[in-house]
Design an enzyme around this catalytic site. Structure first.
Site, short mmCIF file in Angstrom:
data_model
loop_
_atom_site.label_atom_id
_atom_site.label_comp_id
_atom_site.label_asym_id
_atom_site.label_seq_id
_atom_site.Cartn_x
_atom_site.Cartn_y
_atom_site.Cartn_z
N ARG A 23 -5.80 11.25 10.08
CA ARG A 23 -4.51 11.55 10.73
C ARG A 23 -3.40 10.71 10.07
NH1 ARG A 23 -6.33 11.08 17.02
NH2 ARG A 23 -7.70 9.50 16.15
N LYS A 47 3.26 7.56 14.90
CA LYS A 47 3.73 8.19 16.14
C LYS A 47 4.31 7.16 17.12
CE LYS A 47 -0.52 8.35 18.99
NZ LYS A 47 -0.18 7.53 20.13
N GLY A 104 0.84 -1.19 0.00
CA GLY A 104 0.00 0.00 0.00
C GLY A 104 0.87 1.24 0.00
N CYS A 113 -1.84 6.00 14.91
CA CYS A 113 -1.04 5.19 15.84
C CYS A 113 0.34 4.79 15.32
CB CYS A 113 -1.82 3.94 16.23
SG CYS A 113 -3.28 4.32 17.20
P1 NAD Z 1 -8.65 11.39 20.31
O1 NAD Z 1 -7.82 12.58 20.11
O2 NAD Z 1 -9.64 10.95 19.28
O3 NAD Z 1 -9.46 11.54 21.68
C1 NAD Z 1 -8.95 12.08 22.85
C2 NAD Z 1 -10.08 12.84 23.55
O4 NAD Z 1 -9.66 13.21 24.86
C3 NAD Z 1 -10.45 14.14 22.84
O5 NAD Z 1 -11.84 14.14 22.52
C4 NAD Z 1 -10.12 15.23 23.86
O6 NAD Z 1 -11.00 16.32 23.81
C5 NAD Z 1 -10.23 14.47 25.16
N1 NAD Z 1 -9.51 15.06 26.28
C6 NAD Z 1 -8.20 15.42 26.33
N2 NAD Z 1 -7.90 15.89 27.54
C7 NAD Z 1 -9.03 15.83 28.29
C8 NAD Z 1 -9.34 16.17 29.63
N3 NAD Z 1 -8.43 16.67 30.46
N4 NAD Z 1 -10.60 15.98 30.05
C9 NAD Z 1 -11.54 15.49 29.24
N5 NAD Z 1 -11.30 15.14 27.96
C10 NAD Z 1 -10.06 15.30 27.50
O7 NAD Z 1 -7.64 10.21 20.60
P2 NAD Z 1 -7.85 8.63 20.32
O8 NAD Z 1 -7.60 8.32 18.89
O9 NAD Z 1 -9.10 8.19 20.97
O10 NAD Z 1 -6.60 8.05 21.13
C11 NAD Z 1 -6.58 8.05 22.53
C12 NAD Z 1 -5.39 7.21 22.99
O11 NAD Z 1 -5.58 5.84 22.60
C13 NAD Z 1 -4.05 7.63 22.37
O12 NAD Z 1 -3.05 7.42 23.32
C14 NAD Z 1 -3.89 6.66 21.21
O13 NAD Z 1 -2.53 6.49 20.87
C15 NAD Z 1 -4.48 5.40 21.79
N6 NAD Z 1 -4.99 4.45 20.81
C16 NAD Z 1 -5.67 4.90 19.71
C17 NAD Z 1 -6.20 3.99 18.80
C18 NAD Z 1 -6.93 4.46 17.58
O14 NAD Z 1 -7.15 3.65 16.68
N7 NAD Z 1 -7.34 5.73 17.49
C19 NAD Z 1 -6.04 2.60 19.02
C20 NAD Z 1 -5.37 2.18 20.16
C21 NAD Z 1 -4.85 3.10 21.05
#
Ligand code: NAD
Length: 444
Positions: free
Chosen positions: A338, A265, A255, A262
């Site tokens: 992203r 980063k 691809g 993820c």
């Molecule tokens: P995201 O940015 O979509 O969501 C994070 C949320 O947290 C946002 O809505 C933000 O407003 C909120 N937030 C931040 N600080 C806050 C606070 N103090 N109080 C209340 N709300 C708050 O991020 P995501 O994609 O859901 O990822 C979250 C974590 O999970 C990251 O560490 C990511 O690496 C990990 N992760 C993501 C995935 C994925 O596929 N997106 C998969 C596995 C793990």
């Protein structure tokens, strides 16, 4: 069990809704008021298959609540999950600002002893740091920290949560481990393997898993390039190696390079933390390099292929040319852009003078906001009309199923660059379409 979920993004919303689905009462907290208001109105801010039903059902049953009031949510629940973002900082490390801020808020809001569960992906040592911040800012109560990394894939997140390959729990005491096992008891009853380990190992498992999968992606992309250079066929190669159980067939499709929120980063953060531990991860460093080289090389190949197809030898072949991009999300079945290939290749096309119109069924708005001068549409025909080249970036089902005999009629010139290997090279040649895919011989 009563659970507060701090952060209601891709992970927090799916995890919160699914924990409610398996019998817990969950309060999802987010600092973005519009997001919380939309969720209370039954509107899901992300595109994720099946999530709307799980949210609606549990919200209606009173098992799933949405609030911006973190203090109240912490006060009302003894188990508090952290699912806030850990984006890439400008130096490549994981930016832990959201973790630190939310942890201080939890400590100050605590009215009794709490278990704080780190669901976000964090570098090794972060859970201990979270514990220290909690003790410093919440001195009247005791806090235990657990690590519980998330392995869901966007696009299949609900399914992945409800049928996990394994659940990883890191903790430093038996009581916390016991509470965590209780949360996931419906899965343990279904014989889902539960990996119980230390905080540090749990944190490392998440980074290692992502780095290993990213390695498979980078590896097959290198093999596809080698097939192109030597006349091989990467489809057969992928099958030929993937049928070996020790290797497995998943993640062996070439691809435009791995993207998303993820892998890029997390691989980079892993290399940095490993260097700082004086234990460099040379393989992962190469994977990071290989992936960025791959996509830059694709940028050059696309321009060369177009020049060839248009019969030009100009070194600026794209100037004023209309290029349709099919798929802007980093993969199918998500609206997440992203670090998507579109965010690298589209600006490159535009910089080289092309007029680009991008189609995506779910990510068109997000891409238009992110990529300057990109026009977007949710109407595929509008994108294809008058295009002099078509660049396929995302494997959405409607893109994979295109009837090119029909759609060719919309094009000003029949050139298709397929970076997902969705179509049959012979069939495309038969239709008189100049066709480029990855690592597969192209008949003329
Ligand atoms: P995201 O940015 O979509 O969501 C994070 C949320 O947290 C946002 O809505 C933000 O407003 C909120 N937030 C931040 N600080 C806050 C606070 N103090 N109080 C209340 N709300 C708050 O991020 P995501 O994609 O859901 O990822 C979250 C974590 O999970 C990251 O560490 C990511 O690496 C990990 N992760 C993501 C995935 C994925 O596929 N997106 C998969 C596995 C793990």
């Amino acid at each position: 069990m009563k659970i507060a979920m701090i952060g209601t993004g891709y992970v927090g919303l799916v995890t919160g809704a699914c924990l409610a689905e398996i019998g817990h009462e969950v309060t999802c907290v987010d600092s973005i008021e519009t997001k919380v208001a939309a969720l209370r109105d039954g509107k899901i801010p992300i595109f994720e298959s099946g999530l709307d039903e799980v949210v609606a059902r549990n919200h209606a049953d009173g098992n799933l609540h949405f609030t911006t009031d973190l203090d109240q949510a912490v006060a009302d629940n003894d188990v508090v999950f952290l699912a806030v973002g850990t984006p890439q900082a400008s130096d490549g490390r994981s930016d832990l600002t959201q973790i630190e801020t939310a942890t201080k808020q939890i400590a100050k809001a605590a009215n009794s002893d709490k278990i704080v569960v780190v669901k976000s992906t964090v570098p090794v040592g972060t859970c201990r740091r979270v514990g220290r911040i909690l003790s410093k800012h919440g001195h009247d109560h005791s806090f235990q920290v657990a690590s519980n990394p998330e392995f869901l894939r966007e696009g299949a997140a609900v399914k992945d949560f409800m049928a996990p390959d394994r659940i990883v729990i890191g903790s430093s005491d038996k009581a916390t481990e016991g509470v965590m096992r209780e949360i996931y008891v419906p899965f343990e009853k279904q014989n889902v393997p539960i990996v119980l380990t230390t905080l540090e190992t749990s944190e490392l498992i998440k980074y290692s898993a992502n780095a290993f999968l990213a390695t498979k992606v980078a590896f097959i992309n290198e093999m596809a390039n080698l097939c192109d250079a030597t006349g091989g066929d990467v489809s057969a190669l992928s099958r030929g190696i993937g049928l070996d159980n020790r290797i497995g067939q998943a993640f062996l499709k070439p691809g435009p390079g791995y993207g998303g929120s993820c892998f890029p980063k997390d691989t980079l953060a892993l290399t940095i933390l490993a260097q700082e531990a004086d234990c460099p991860t040379r393989i992962v460093e190469s994977v990071v390099d290989s992936n960025s080289f791959h996509i830059r090389r694709l940028g050059r190949r696309i321009a060369e292929f177009c020049a060839d197809s248009w019969g030009e030898d100009s070194h600026v072949p794209l100037v004023g040319r209309r290029v349709a991009v099919l798929g802007l999300a980093f993969k199918a079945n998500t609206d997440d852009i992203r670090q998507a290939a579109s965010t690298v290749l589209v600006p490159l096309l535009i910089k080289n003078g092309a007029e680009v119109i991008g189609y995506d069924p779910e990510a068109a708005d997000a891409a238009a906001e992110e990529i300057t001068f990109l026009q977007t549409t949710t109407d595929m025909d509008e994108a294809l009309k008058g295009a002099e080249a078509v660049l396929v970036l995302t494997e959405w089902a409607d893109i994979a199923k295109i009837d090119w005999a029909e759609k060719k009629k919309l094009l000003a010139h029949p050139a298709v660059i397929d970076l997902r290997n969705l179509y049959d090279p012979e069939a495309m040649a038969g239709l008189g379409i100049d066709y480029m895919s990855l690592g597969r011989p192209t008949p003329h």
